[in-house]
Design a protein around this motif. Structure first.
Motif, PDB file in Angstrom:
ATOM      1  N   ALA A  29       0.849  -1.201   0.000  1.00  0.00           N
ATOM      2  CA  ALA A  29       0.000   0.000   0.000  1.00  0.00           C
ATOM      3  C   ALA A  29       0.878   1.242   0.000  1.00  0.00           C
ATOM      4  N   ASN A  30       1.925   1.233   0.822  1.00  0.00           N
ATOM      5  CA  ASN A  30       2.852   2.373   0.848  1.00  0.00           C
ATOM      6  C   ASN A  30       3.559   2.544  -0.496  1.00  0.00           C
ATOM      7  N   ASN A  31       4.003   1.434  -1.089  1.00  0.00           N
ATOM      8  CA  ASN A  31       4.685   1.506  -2.379  1.00  0.00           C
ATOM      9  C   ASN A  31       3.768   2.066  -3.468  1.00  0.00           C
ATOM     10  N   LEU A  32       2.531   1.585  -3.501  1.00  0.00           N
ATOM     11  CA  LEU A  32       1.587   2.069  -4.505  1.00  0.00           C
ATOM     12  C   LEU A  32       1.247   3.539  -4.265  1.00  0.00           C
ATOM     13  N   SER A  33       1.121   3.921  -3.023  1.00  0.00           N
ATOM     14  CA  SER A  33       0.837   5.315  -2.701  1.00  0.00           C
ATOM     15  C   SER A  33       1.978   6.227  -3.155  1.00  0.00           C
ATOM     16  N   THR A  37       1.713   9.076  -6.041  1.00  0.00           N
ATOM     17  CA  THR A  37       2.126  10.458  -5.769  1.00  0.00           C
ATOM     18  C   THR A  37       3.161  10.912  -6.793  1.00  0.00           C
ATOM     19  N   THR A  38       4.120  10.051  -7.088  1.00  0.00           N
ATOM     20  CA  THR A  38       5.149  10.372  -8.079  1.00  0.00           C
ATOM     21  C   THR A  38       4.530  10.595  -9.447  1.00  0.00           C
ATOM     22  N   LYS A  69      -9.743   9.602 -13.227  1.00  0.00           N
ATOM     23  CA  LYS A  69     -10.306   8.292 -12.888  1.00  0.00           C
ATOM     24  C   LYS A  69      -9.196   7.293 -12.581  1.00  0.00           C
ATOM     25  N   ILE A  70      -8.113   7.341 -13.347  1.00  0.00           N
ATOM     26  CA  ILE A  70      -6.973   6.445 -13.122  1.00  0.00           C
ATOM     27  C   ILE A  70      -6.360   6.732 -11.758  1.00  0.00           C
ATOM     28  N   GLU A  71      -6.160   8.004 -11.462  1.00  0.00           N
ATOM     29  CA  GLU A  71      -5.588   8.388 -10.168  1.00  0.00           C
ATOM     30  C   GLU A  71      -6.506   7.974  -9.023  1.00  0.00           C
ATOM     31  N   ILE A  76      -8.003   4.115  -4.605  1.00  0.00           N
ATOM     32  CA  ILE A  76      -8.891   3.096  -4.038  1.00  0.00           C
ATOM     33  C   ILE A  76      -8.115   1.803  -3.780  1.00  0.00           C
ATOM     34  N   LEU A  77      -7.216   1.464  -4.679  1.00  0.00           N
ATOM     35  CA  LEU A  77      -6.375   0.276  -4.461  1.00  0.00           C
ATOM     36  C   LEU A  77      -5.504   0.434  -3.219  1.00  0.00           C
TER      37      LEU A  77
END
Length: 122
Positions: A29-33, A37-38, A69-71, A76-77
């Motif tokens: 979750a942290n990695n995806l976040s 953000t990047t 929508k992608i962001e 949500i993921l």
């Protein structure tokens, strides 16, 4: 859950497995976040980095209307992975508590000394 052999085991939950799995969801979750953000900050700073050539225009025509929508979907993921982490932690804690409760039900309780109902006074 089953390899076809019937060993009589319905569900084999190992608390250690749950505890080992929970941090993986937190880390991802942290990695995806961080990746989200990047992506957002980089694209916002670059404008439309895909260019004005044919491929760039085709990509921009498809991506730009869907960008929010992608962001949002990626966000949500992140929340989903975080929820799974929290649920696994709660499940692990509850499983340990339940094991302790069940063990307590089957522990022989000795009556206090001097009790008239104890075996020693018969």
């Amino acid at each position: 859950m089953s390899d076809g052999s019937d060993d009589g085991m319905v569900l084999d939950i190992k608390t250690a497995d749950i505890k080992a799995s929970a941090p993986v969801f937190h880390e991802q979750a942290n990695n995806l976040s961080k990746a989200l953000t990047t992506l957002v900050t980089t694209l916002d700073n670059l404008g439309k980095p895909w260019g004005d050539d044919k491929q760039g225009k085709e990509f921009g025509d498809v991506y730009s209307p869907q960008q929010k929508k992608i962001e949002s979907s990626a966000g949500i993921l992140v929340l989903g992975l975080t929820s799974i982490h929290e649920a696994l932690v709660d499940l692990s804690d509850g499983h340990v508590d339940n094991d302790d409760l069940i063990a307590g039900m089957f522990t022989k309780v000795k009556p206090p000394k001097g009790n008239a109902d104890s075996e020693g006074s018969r």
